[in-house]
Motif scaffolding. Structure first.
Motif, PDB file in Angstrom:
ATOM      1  N   ASN A 193      29.445 -47.983 -17.332  1.00 29.92           N
ATOM      2  CA  ASN A 193      30.309 -48.521 -16.399  1.00 29.92           C
ATOM      3  C   ASN A 193      31.798 -49.234 -16.921  1.00 29.92           C
ATOM      4  OD1 ASN A 193      28.777 -47.241 -14.689  1.00 29.92           O
ATOM      5  ND2 ASN A 193      28.277 -49.233 -13.477  1.00 29.92           N
ATOM      6  N   GLU A 214      35.426 -51.998 -11.226  1.00 34.81           N
ATOM      7  CA  GLU A 214      34.187 -51.284 -11.733  1.00 34.81           C
ATOM      8  C   GLU A 214      34.174 -49.676 -11.443  1.00 34.81           C
ATOM      9  OE1 GLU A 214      30.419 -53.381 -11.717  1.00 34.81           O
ATOM     10  OE2 GLU A 214      29.589 -51.948 -12.890  1.00 34.81           O
ATOM     11  N   ARG A 234      34.852 -51.767 -16.546  1.00 37.93           N
ATOM     12  CA  ARG A 234      35.133 -52.886 -15.913  1.00 37.93           C
ATOM     13  C   ARG A 234      36.411 -53.727 -16.483  1.00 37.93           C
ATOM     14  NH1 ARG A 234      29.082 -54.573 -16.311  1.00 37.93           N
ATOM     15  NH2 ARG A 234      29.723 -55.646 -17.828  1.00 37.93           N
TER      16      ARG A 234
END
Lengths: 113, 112
Positions: free
Chosen positions: A75, A20, A77
């Protein structure tokens, strides 16, 4: 002034670990959001983008990103990284209707085989 | 997908000479192209926005007379580094907007 902040400058992971990468931006209006990847010796490539709609965006090579408007975050991931994911990752923000795209400083990911 | 071709990929020049870098959109028309500079271990810095048929828009701190931009057609923008000095050595990247932003492969300029 608009800015994009990527929290981790260097990340080292073992293969199969989860990834992440954080990205926060400062801009009060609506934005388009991007993640780009730059593999060693190669040019920038688009991983994924968010313009509107479902805030969970799926990109190429198993990557996904989630836009959380309240946190001004986007974010990146990936559930299980591979050695071939070793690269530098850039988050970028473009105010909707505007031309300028602001890039974060980048995060260098190294995946150990 | 959209392709942006940048040429040359690397160039070495003597201090005081000028260098021209070309950026072409191969399969789409780009009224607007962007020129970035990437310093070692740093992110891309937008230098200027190149507009077809009109003057480029430069970012604060970028010298217009040093970095000449010409966007003569819908598929070609050029960046000329005039009177290059060693501190101009860097990686220059162009991009054009289609669905996202497509980047050229970059030009590594070394001024000796």
């Amino acid at each position: 002034a608009q800015s994009v902040s990527q929290h981790n400058h260097h990340v080292i992971l073992s293969e199969a670990a989860s990834l992440e990468l954080g990205c926060n931006y400062s801009y009060g209006g609506t934005v388009n959001l991007f993640w780009y990847v730059q593999y060693p010796g190669q040019h920038l490539q688009l991983l994924l983008k968010y313009f509107s709609g479902d805030p969970l965006v799926k990109g190429i090579k198993g990557f996904e990103a989630e836009f959380i408007k309240s946190k001004f975050s986007f974010n990146l991931r990936k559930p299980s990284v591979q050695w071939s994911d070793t690269a530098e990752y850039f988050c970028a923000v473009n105010p909707t209707g505007g031309f300028k795209t602001i890039f974060g400083a980048g995060t260098r990911l190294f995946v150990k085989a | 997908g959209a392709v942006v071709s940048q040429h040359p990929s690397w160039v070495i020049c003597k201090s005081g000479t000028s260098v021209k870098i070309e950026c072409r959109s191969l399969d789409f028309q780009a009224t607007t192209m962007f020129w970035y500079r990437q310093f070692p271990k740093q992110s891309l810095m937008l230098m200027a926005t190149s507009n077809e048929g009109s003057k480029a828009t430069y970012e604060q701190g970028v010298e217009k007379d040093k970095f000449l931009i010409n966007h003569a057609s819908l598929t070609l923008s050029t960046l000329t580094v005039t009177s290059a000095h060693p501190e101009d050595s860097s990686f220059y990247i162009c991009s054009a907007r289609d669905d996202g932003y497509t980047f050229g492969s970059g030009t590594r300029l070394t001024v000796v």
